[in-house]
Design an enzyme around this catalytic site. Sequence first.
Site, PDB file in Angstrom:
ATOM      1  N   ASP A  25       0.859  -1.169   0.000  1.00  0.00           N
ATOM      2  CA  ASP A  25       0.000   0.000   0.000  1.00  0.00           C
ATOM      3  C   ASP A  25       0.903   1.228   0.000  1.00  0.00           C
ATOM      4  O   ASP A  25       2.076   1.145   0.357  1.00  0.00           O
ATOM      5  CB  ASP A  25      -0.884  -0.010   1.247  1.00  0.00           C
ATOM      6  CG  ASP A  25      -1.718   1.248   1.358  1.00  0.00           C
ATOM      7  OD1 ASP A  25      -2.390   1.594   0.386  1.00  0.00           O
ATOM      8  OD2 ASP A  25      -1.677   1.886   2.416  1.00  0.00           O
ATOM      9  N   LYS A  26       0.376   2.343  -0.409  1.00  0.00           N
ATOM     10  CA  LYS A  26       1.219   3.527  -0.515  1.00  0.00           C
ATOM     11  C   LYS A  26       1.012   4.501   0.632  1.00  0.00           C
ATOM     12  O   LYS A  26       1.936   4.819   1.358  1.00  0.00           O
ATOM     13  CB  LYS A  26       0.952   4.208  -1.866  1.00  0.00           C
ATOM     14  CG  LYS A  26       1.956   5.313  -2.202  1.00  0.00           C
ATOM     15  CD  LYS A  26       1.472   6.654  -1.775  1.00  0.00           C
ATOM     16  CE  LYS A  26       2.482   7.739  -2.097  1.00  0.00           C
ATOM     17  NZ  LYS A  26       2.054   9.048  -1.621  1.00  0.00           N
ATOM     18  N   SER A  56     -15.800   5.066   1.603  1.00  0.00           N
ATOM     19  CA  SER A  56     -15.023   4.647   0.441  1.00  0.00           C
ATOM     20  C   SER A  56     -15.909   4.444  -0.775  1.00  0.00           C
ATOM     21  O   SER A  56     -15.433   4.530  -1.915  1.00  0.00           O
ATOM     22  CB  SER A  56     -14.274   3.342   0.761  1.00  0.00           C
ATOM     23  OG  SER A  56     -15.191   2.335   1.143  1.00  0.00           O
ATOM     24  N   ARG A  83      -1.772  14.894  -3.921  1.00  0.00           N
ATOM     25  CA  ARG A  83      -3.133  14.355  -3.813  1.00  0.00           C
ATOM     26  C   ARG A  83      -4.122  15.482  -4.062  1.00  0.00           C
ATOM     27  O   ARG A  83      -4.000  16.554  -3.478  1.00  0.00           O
ATOM     28  CB  ARG A  83      -3.367  13.774  -2.416  1.00  0.00           C
ATOM     29  CG  ARG A  83      -2.423  12.668  -2.033  1.00  0.00           C
ATOM     30  CD  ARG A  83      -2.418  12.452  -0.522  1.00  0.00           C
ATOM     31  NE  ARG A  83      -3.752  12.184  -0.007  1.00  0.00           N
ATOM     32  CZ  ARG A  83      -4.126  11.009   0.499  1.00  0.00           C
ATOM     33  NH1 ARG A  83      -3.263  10.019   0.532  1.00  0.00           N
ATOM     34  NH2 ARG A  83      -5.328  10.816   0.962  1.00  0.00           N
ATOM     35  N   ASP A 108      -0.844  -0.230   6.050  1.00  0.00           N
ATOM     36  CA  ASP A 108      -0.949   0.414   7.357  1.00  0.00           C
ATOM     37  C   ASP A 108      -2.374   0.717   7.774  1.00  0.00           C
ATOM     38  O   ASP A 108      -2.596   1.179   8.889  1.00  0.00           O
ATOM     39  CB  ASP A 108      -0.150   1.719   7.355  1.00  0.00           C
ATOM     40  CG  ASP A 108      -0.861   2.823   6.607  1.00  0.00           C
ATOM     41  OD1 ASP A 108      -1.407   2.532   5.535  1.00  0.00           O
ATOM     42  OD2 ASP A 108      -0.884   3.966   7.088  1.00  0.00           O
ATOM     43  N   ASP A 133      -6.242  -2.392   4.209  1.00  0.00           N
ATOM     44  CA  ASP A 133      -5.190  -3.298   3.752  1.00  0.00           C
ATOM     45  C   ASP A 133      -5.268  -4.670   4.426  1.00  0.00           C
ATOM     46  O   ASP A 133      -4.479  -5.560   4.103  1.00  0.00           O
ATOM     47  CB  ASP A 133      -3.809  -2.698   4.029  1.00  0.00           C
ATOM     48  CG  ASP A 133      -3.633  -1.337   3.390  1.00  0.00           C
ATOM     49  OD1 ASP A 133      -4.062  -1.184   2.231  1.00  0.00           O
ATOM     50  OD2 ASP A 133      -3.083  -0.431   4.037  1.00  0.00           O
TER      51      ASP A 133
END
Length: 1375
Positions: free
Chosen positions: A560-561, A734, A790, A986, A990
């Site tokens: 994950d980023k 989400s 972003r 994190d 995830d």
Amino acid sequence: MDPFEDSLRKSEGKTKWQTYKTKIRVFLRRYHLVAEDAWRDDEDVENELHKDLLSRVKPRTLFFNLPLPETEKDDTDQPKMWYPRNKVRTAKYTPINFLPKNIFLQFQNVANLFFLFLVVLQCFSMFGSQVSPGLAAVPLIIVIGITAVKDGIEDFRRSMLDISLNNTPTLQLSPYNNVNTRSEYISYWRRFKKRISAIVRKLMMKREEKRRSKKHTEDVPMRDLNATSRPSYESYFRESVDIRASIDSHAANPFADPKGRRTAQMDIVDPFSQIDNPADFKKAYWKDLRVGDFVKICENDEIPADIAILNTSENDGVCYLETKNLDGETNLKPRRALQCGSNVKSAEDCLRSHFWVESEPPQPNLYEYNGACKCLPHFASGARDPTVLSEPISIETVLLRGSVLRNTKWVIGVVIFTGSDTKIMLNSGAPPLKRSKITRSLNWNVCLNFILLFSMCIICAIVDGFNWRGTRRSSYYFEYGSLGGTPVNNGIITFFTGVILFQNIVPISLYISIEIVKTFQAIFIFLDKDMYFEKLKYPCTPKSWSISDDLGQVEYIFSDKTGTLTQNVMEFKKCTINGIAYGEAFTEAMAGVAKREGRDAEELVQQKQAFIERDRVQMISQLRSLHDNKYLFDDDLTFVSSRFAHDLGGRTSKEQAKACREFFLSLALCHSIVADRVGDRLIYKAQSPDEEALVGTARDMGFVFLDRRKNTMAIRCMGETLRFKLLETLEFTSARKRMSVVIRTPDKRYLLICKGADSIIYDRLVPDSQAELKKVTSEHLNVFGSEGLRTLCLAKRELTEEEYYTWKEKYDVATSAIVDREAQTEEVASLLESNLVLLGGTAIEDRLQEGVPDSIALLAINIGYSCNLLETSMEIITLTPEGDTTVPELEAVLSDYLYKYFGLSGSEEELESAKRDHNPPLPTHALVVDGQTLKLVLEEPLRDKFLLLCKNCKSVLCCRVSPAQKASVVEMVKNGLGVMTLSIGDGANDVAMIQKADIGIGIVGEEGRAAAMAADYAIAQFRYLSKLVLVHGRWDYNRTAEMVNNFFYKSIVWTFTLFWYQIFNGFDANYLFDYTYIMLFNIVFSSLPVIVMGVYDQDVSAEMSLRIPQLYKRGILGLNSRRQIFLGYVIDGLYQSAVCFFFGYLVIADTPASARNGRDTAGREDLGVYVAAPTILVINTYVVLNQSNWDIFTLCIWMLSVLTFWFWTGVYSQSKYTAEFYKSASRIWGTVNFWAVVFGSAATCLYPKFMFMTIQKMFWPYDVDLVREAIVCNRIHLIEHESDIDNTVTEIPITSTEWNSSTLNVPYDISAMNKKDDTVTDAQSMSLVPSAVASSAPAYEEEMPPNVFANGYHSSTLSQLAQLDPSLSPDTSLR
């Protein structure tokens, strides 16, 4: 009628036995000898189980101070619904069932069952006459006992935690008639258990008091008090003191409906109700709470059950919750009370409350709850209005068990779910069981050993049966006769006797030795100070102790980023308002572009930073001239644009000044932030760091959010305090990818403000309007995205009063729904979030964590030999079809891409060939796929072709993927290519991919600890992954693989010495050694060197492992755990067993010797010593010879194991109870023949191994052999650049072959490890990167496409992506 008598009456018509059972049950239950539900008929049990099941899947209705409707009662006048107790048990055992249950579980292990079978066999004299069954059971008892002690200690700790938790005090309304639960009868057995629990609880309290008394106590610093207590509203918002007075007075309320429109006021407290018996909140324990109870929670108390909030100590009904135990997040979350319970402030108010709660059934989603609180209007006359008033209950009005109440004096609520129905217990299911690859492969090794065991036993049985056939053999006359009487029976008896004799070929201590080894490996990882993060005081924490060797075989890493590669600390950098872009910044992505274009990045950074600093000074001066903003601190300013300050002051145009003010005022209003003050600073606490950055920048620009009180937001706008009424908040999810608020402005206007992803906002703008602004804003957002920022959009909509209240009625109905509330709410919300007017967009930077570029580069050397980034010359393949694409169309596109770019057809044969190919693909192609398309290609018809396409691309970028899609991609690569995978993340989003991968790594980050809680390993920073994988992973893989092979080797040597003896003993399965040798061999004589090898061995240092990551490749290819190597150890064991036996046998047979006392040394027990002594010496020396690291500790362990055999033989043989073995040691050790056998056998056994290792290292060296030689020869400093490596290799007159997989001849630039790589990845993305010879590096973004790249994309590539597919324009979303 007494319910017991009623139960007895119902027994009529049953059988006589059933009637007696009913009478006994009624008697016992009446006098509380057993629990109410004990001694039930099978039919009763089935009915109760059915009721319990229905209570869990059906919505529940709870009544408070209301009679239970007849429809909710059963025929005994008790409630139909059954709810679990609030007492929970996480322990597996109880003091009563520990022994039988633990033994039962241990014997589910096939190896333990096998050895139990052997013990049972030896109970029959025909099979085990030479050994007593008790002595034969000693090894099994030791193994079972050690495991039982370990399990008991672990479970005892859980039991103590259970007892402590269940007996935690809380405040419960008492006396109170709870009509929702059945009457409970406490049996004498439960009373006894309660008394025991009370005693244990008192002992634990005394121990806790002693522990606290030993601690050094001192006054708490004021800064700590300020951090944990919530200051009053007046103490830090003096500029808005006048607001409170106007709010608290309804008559002066400036936000009252101008037309007097009011809905029916719902109040669950009936002020006219009479209280018969006074009540109070009294001390109770968690385990005593029941569904439907009133409870009072005090500050810093843990929530005992899932509770609906009726009221809090705050005037606005808000409380603050710490959910660290639930989702790992440490930031406080606001929760609000039901408006209908605003008058519930005491125990008397609880008794006067008359209402019922309709609730959904228990479900594990921590972020969703649907319920409704309902009541009837109250009148002084006692009359009832049939109109039912309702207020929705959501997750925002519920306290979940396990969370902690903070900054709020008290909360009064009602219990909705207890015990196993609470969300924390529903989420506490065991994580997927993960077994390491080597552990799984042990089955094959054990099966081979069983085949050898079966073969030896069959040979002994057949030969012995033939020996007893007929009367021509001398044994017929000189033996005492056969046990079986017939050759067939003799063969069968010999077979099972052979199973007992050769049992050590299946090592009983192997599994427990592996547990010991992996426990120490986990401890070493935990104690590694290089992976300790001082800021959080957090080390690398292994959660699964059994898969450390898998860390050394990882081929693909899924990352994950946001928060994983980045710090998740957002900084507002740029924005676009009314078509004008503001902000000066030089991001890591821009530096990376300059670096890859050949420019001096460091010099460029210095020039840009100097310019930004000058602009910052000018901007601050202009802002100060506009107004004195005491909340602006120069050092905290991240948004730098003197042009913005110029336009904000109206120096360009009034229109632009108005647009700037409206833009930042909207940012100050559209959020869910809680304001707090630390000293002179105004601090914002947000669930999302994005929101904190947005509102914080608005504060710096002069639009200060002061506080929210009773749905009133106080904003200081350019020095003027304004008050806005917050009417509705549509939260971000989400799925929605946006957040909205509805407010009423001081001038009585109704306004909707919406922020979210640009793709979402643009779809909701007014059609055919603002065309030029949309175009310009989109271009600005694309530029921001290409700089690694972003992005999100901001829009508004002005509403009329009628529009809002018409929509409000629909929204209230939707939010009160019990079923499908989320879908109905989203449908109604979309009605309002339409026809928006675009205000502008923002750009936030999420900087990489310290050391991330170096770690990625280091892992990438291992991945693709220094090719970790995309080249600008790469051809980008986009798999993002426009519109609705069907599966056949997409399949045709995949086939076309495979043939066009790689000349493949997508056949199964090609995929199988790709699985065997571990070489990296050429860096010529990259693949981009969006989440919508990914949903189709992950299905079975397209899955294989998509996987093959990914395998042949250097990098793969997946955009807009959900957590489930992350897990699906991990599963596709894991199962499709048959490779070892690792996932690292994190956040809670995830968890799915972390649990799906072979190894899951969770980062303790800003998003909480949900990922760390679900992971196999938890680390604090991404950079620690390098050492965890390349050092500890490689070490542990090598250690475990070598240990397992050596374990089976020593079992082969020992067992086959017994088999060779059968040749000279008629194959009658007789013992060569004293039985204590067989019993102690695996446990004492040979266990320590192998365990030390698995724990302590180290071929090269950690520094060398990081410096030369090519050494990791052997683990990916599984070269140390191949079956060919195992078979080689088996062959070596067969050879050495023959030498050890025949040397001793031939010496005794052909060279008879006499001891000093005149007795010969040719007996069976003497031959056993002749064979056992060199065998033990050879085995332990062979294990040490296979170790790479020799030191004093290793040699001491070797010496201890060898001397233990000599000590035992010398001491044990002095006992007269040993029969023929008596005095064997003193007899044999005094002969020269014995010592000649010992040293001659050892030399003959080990010489071939020594020569093989010497020749292999000279002519066919492994990578590690070259490195070790370079270290010893002081040539390791030459390995700095790829040319130096070639020179170093050519200096050695050897070559590397494909067979031993030497990779040092592959060029790489080791200096890249020590250089800063300006790699940037986009927020909200997850990258899939092969950690070794992997072919593709897919990256994923949960909600929005990446702005630059995810672990492997050049920032200059983004412009190409945008040109190829405008829908992939860089943007981001509100978290």
